[in-house]
Motif scaffolding. Structure first.
Motif, PDB file in Angstrom:
ATOM      1  N   PHE A   1      -6.871  -1.658   2.933  1.00 55.97           N
ATOM      2  CA  PHE A   1      -5.807  -2.503   3.445  1.00 55.97           C
ATOM      3  C   PHE A   1      -6.118  -3.977   3.208  1.00 55.97           C
ATOM      4  O   PHE A   1      -5.238  -4.761   2.835  1.00 55.97           O
ATOM      5  CB  PHE A   1      -5.619  -2.240   4.941  1.00 55.97           C
ATOM      6  CG  PHE A   1      -4.510  -3.040   5.558  1.00 55.97           C
ATOM      7  CD1 PHE A   1      -3.190  -2.681   5.374  1.00 55.97           C
ATOM      8  CD2 PHE A   1      -4.789  -4.162   6.329  1.00 55.97           C
ATOM      9  CE1 PHE A   1      -2.157  -3.420   5.945  1.00 55.97           C
ATOM     10  CE2 PHE A   1      -3.768  -4.908   6.899  1.00 55.97           C
ATOM     11  CZ  PHE A   1      -2.453  -4.531   6.714  1.00 55.97           C
ATOM     12  N   THR A   2      -7.377  -4.353   3.414  1.00 58.26           N
ATOM     13  CA  THR A   2      -7.779  -5.745   3.247  1.00 58.26           C
ATOM     14  C   THR A   2      -7.507  -6.245   1.836  1.00 58.26           C
ATOM     15  O   THR A   2      -7.213  -7.422   1.622  1.00 58.26           O
ATOM     16  CB  THR A   2      -9.274  -5.912   3.592  1.00 58.26           C
ATOM     17  OG1 THR A   2      -9.479  -5.486   4.948  1.00 58.26           O
ATOM     18  CG2 THR A   2      -9.711  -7.358   3.467  1.00 58.26           C
ATOM     19  N   ARG A   3      -7.553  -5.364   0.863  1.00 57.82           N
ATOM     20  CA  ARG A   3      -7.333  -5.765  -0.526  1.00 57.82           C
ATOM     21  C   ARG A   3      -5.910  -6.227  -0.790  1.00 57.82           C
ATOM     22  O   ARG A   3      -5.653  -6.925  -1.770  1.00 57.82           O
ATOM     23  CB  ARG A   3      -7.659  -4.596  -1.466  1.00 57.82           C
ATOM     24  CG  ARG A   3      -9.102  -4.124  -1.428  1.00 57.82           C
ATOM     25  CD  ARG A   3      -9.276  -2.941  -2.365  1.00 57.82           C
ATOM     26  NE  ARG A   3     -10.562  -2.272  -2.163  1.00 57.82           N
ATOM     27  CZ  ARG A   3     -10.907  -1.138  -2.765  1.00 57.82           C
ATOM     28  NH1 ARG A   3     -10.053  -0.557  -3.597  1.00 57.82           N
ATOM     29  NH2 ARG A   3     -12.085  -0.593  -2.526  1.00 57.82           N
ATOM     30  N   TYR A   4      -4.987  -5.829   0.070  1.00 62.62           N
ATOM     31  CA  TYR A   4      -3.589  -6.189  -0.124  1.00 62.62           C
ATOM     32  C   TYR A   4      -3.211  -7.481   0.606  1.00 62.62           C
ATOM     33  O   TYR A   4      -2.094  -7.980   0.453  1.00 62.62           O
ATOM     34  CB  TYR A   4      -2.685  -5.060   0.347  1.00 62.62           C
ATOM     35  CG  TYR A   4      -2.729  -3.829  -0.535  1.00 62.62           C
ATOM     36  CD1 TYR A   4      -1.922  -3.742  -1.672  1.00 62.62           C
ATOM     37  CD2 TYR A   4      -3.574  -2.773  -0.246  1.00 62.62           C
ATOM     38  CE1 TYR A   4      -1.952  -2.615  -2.485  1.00 62.62           C
ATOM     39  CE2 TYR A   4      -3.618  -1.639  -1.049  1.00 62.62           C
ATOM     40  CZ  TYR A   4      -2.805  -1.569  -2.166  1.00 62.62           C
ATOM     41  OH  TYR A   4      -2.847  -0.448  -2.979  1.00 62.62           O
ATOM     42  N   LEU A   5      -4.108  -8.026   1.395  1.00 61.63           N
ATOM     43  CA  LEU A   5      -3.820  -9.254   2.127  1.00 61.63           C
ATOM     44  C   LEU A   5      -3.918 -10.475   1.221  1.00 61.63           C
ATOM     45  O   LEU A   5      -4.530 -10.432   0.148  1.00 61.63           O
ATOM     46  CB  LEU A   5      -4.795  -9.394   3.302  1.00 61.63           C
ATOM     47  CG  LEU A   5      -4.636  -8.354   4.413  1.00 61.63           C
ATOM     48  CD1 LEU A   5      -5.836  -8.393   5.351  1.00 61.63           C
ATOM     49  CD2 LEU A   5      -3.339  -8.582   5.199  1.00 61.63           C
ATOM     50  N   SER A   6      -3.353 -11.575   1.666  1.00 65.08           N
ATOM     51  CA  SER A   6      -3.249 -12.771   0.828  1.00 65.08           C
ATOM     52  C   SER A   6      -4.591 -13.349   0.408  1.00 65.08           C
ATOM     53  O   SER A   6      -4.712 -13.889  -0.681  1.00 65.08           O
ATOM     54  CB  SER A   6      -2.433 -13.843   1.564  1.00 65.08           C
ATOM     55  OG  SER A   6      -1.108 -13.422   1.768  1.00 65.08           O
TER      56      SER A   6
ATOM     57  N   ALA B   1       0.826  -1.206   0.000  1.00 65.89           N
ATOM     58  CA  ALA B   1       0.000   0.000   0.000  1.00 65.89           C
ATOM     59  C   ALA B   1       0.862   1.258   0.000  1.00 65.89           C
ATOM     60  O   ALA B   1       0.602   2.220  -0.734  1.00 65.89           O
ATOM     61  CB  ALA B   1      -0.936  -0.011   1.204  1.00 65.89           C
ATOM     62  N   VAL B   2       1.909   1.257   0.818  1.00 61.06           N
ATOM     63  CA  VAL B   2       2.814   2.408   0.884  1.00 61.06           C
ATOM     64  C   VAL B   2       3.525   2.610  -0.456  1.00 61.06           C
ATOM     65  O   VAL B   2       3.680   3.747  -0.930  1.00 61.06           O
ATOM     66  CB  VAL B   2       3.839   2.223   2.023  1.00 61.06           C
ATOM     67  CG1 VAL B   2       4.938   3.281   1.929  1.00 61.06           C
ATOM     68  CG2 VAL B   2       3.146   2.296   3.376  1.00 61.06           C
ATOM     69  N   ALA B   3       3.954   1.510  -1.074  1.00 62.12           N
ATOM     70  CA  ALA B   3       4.656   1.599  -2.357  1.00 62.12           C
ATOM     71  C   ALA B   3       3.784   2.232  -3.432  1.00 62.12           C
ATOM     72  O   ALA B   3       4.289   2.875  -4.362  1.00 62.12           O
ATOM     73  CB  ALA B   3       5.116   0.216  -2.799  1.00 62.12           C
TER      74      ALA B   3
END
Length: 250
Positions: free
Chosen positions: A174-179, A162-164
């Motif tokens: 945030f949940t979209r970036y989880l596995s 997310a930061v990148a």
């Protein structure tokens, strides 16, 4: 894995269409080594026997139309085990993928692996990619194998991504970036082997999951015991912060 049609409805005990079944089941398959030790066998014999229980869990979930099954096969902490055992586990992972790929595809199961793959051999990484590619278009149950996975790693890599991308983070984003971002969060978590902790597994995703612990060692966790866990889940009321009266009113 055998053809899922070989499972008889009677094997599912008293589960009925009226009972609420989980959409997503997550399992820590614990107790393989202790199972082998009790039988004066090498620990690896327990791991091999545990593969049969994993196959059973897949078959039952397919029969019950469970949308997703996630199995914790190898944690990021398991590298601390004796080198010989780790090497044998990696070999077992490769051979299991090779032996089960065609059957998973035949049963319309989509398989994928979550975790940091960089520590795996090129051979294992290639085998994972082959099975994922083979089953990618299947629209039946999603089978997820968590290998070299840790819940803290998952949260950290999500934050880094997310930061990148210079994103302002809220919970939904945030949940979209989880596995497991494309799956419903687990409804039922099962841990065999007598331990009562989640051991860095799906830390974010298990926030409202129903937890089920059993002393049964994983190789002894048969169809009847799995169905009993489902039945226990079906008898619970999931409130998600609401009162019982609110849930009952719908």
């Amino acid at each position: 894995m055998s053809d899922a049609s070989n499972i008889n409805a009677s094997d599912e005990g008293s589960l009925s269409a009226e009972q609420q079944l989980p959409r997503h089941v997550a399992i820590i398959m614990d107790g393989n080594g202790r199972w082998a030790k009790k039988r004066l066998l090498p620990r690896f014999a327990g791991h091999k026997s545990g593969v049969k229980s994993a196959r059973m869990a897949i078959e039952v979930c397919v029969k019950l139309n469970i949308d997703a099954l996630t199995l914790f096969a190898f944690s990021s902490e398991n590298w601390k085990r004796p080198r010989k055992e780790v090497d044998l586990l990696m070999d077992l992972f490769v051979s299991s993928l090779r032996e089960e790929a065609a059957s998973l595809h035949k049963n319309n199961i989509r398989m994928r692996v979550i975790g940091d793959r960089q520590a795996f051999s090129e051979k294992l990484q290639k085998r994972i990619e082959e099975v994922e590619t083979l089953t990618a278009e299947n629209d039946g149950m999603t089978l997820t194998i968590a290998a070299n996975y840790g819940g803290r790693w998952d949260i950290l890599q999500a934050a880094q991504r997310a930061v990148a991308e210079n994103r302002t983070i809220d919970e939904e984003l945030f949940t979209r970036y989880l596995s497991l971002s494309d799956l419903p969060e687990p409804d039922l978590f099962i841990r065999t082997g007598g331990e009562h902790r989640i051991s860095n597994f799906l830390l974010w995703q298990l926030a409202y999951t129903e937890l089920y612990f059993t002393d049964t060692l994983w190789p002894d966790f048969d169809k009847a015991r799995f169905v009993e866990a489902m039945r226990d889940y079906a008898g619970r009321q999931r409130r998600f912060g609401r009162t019982s009266e609110q849930v009952e009113k719908g």
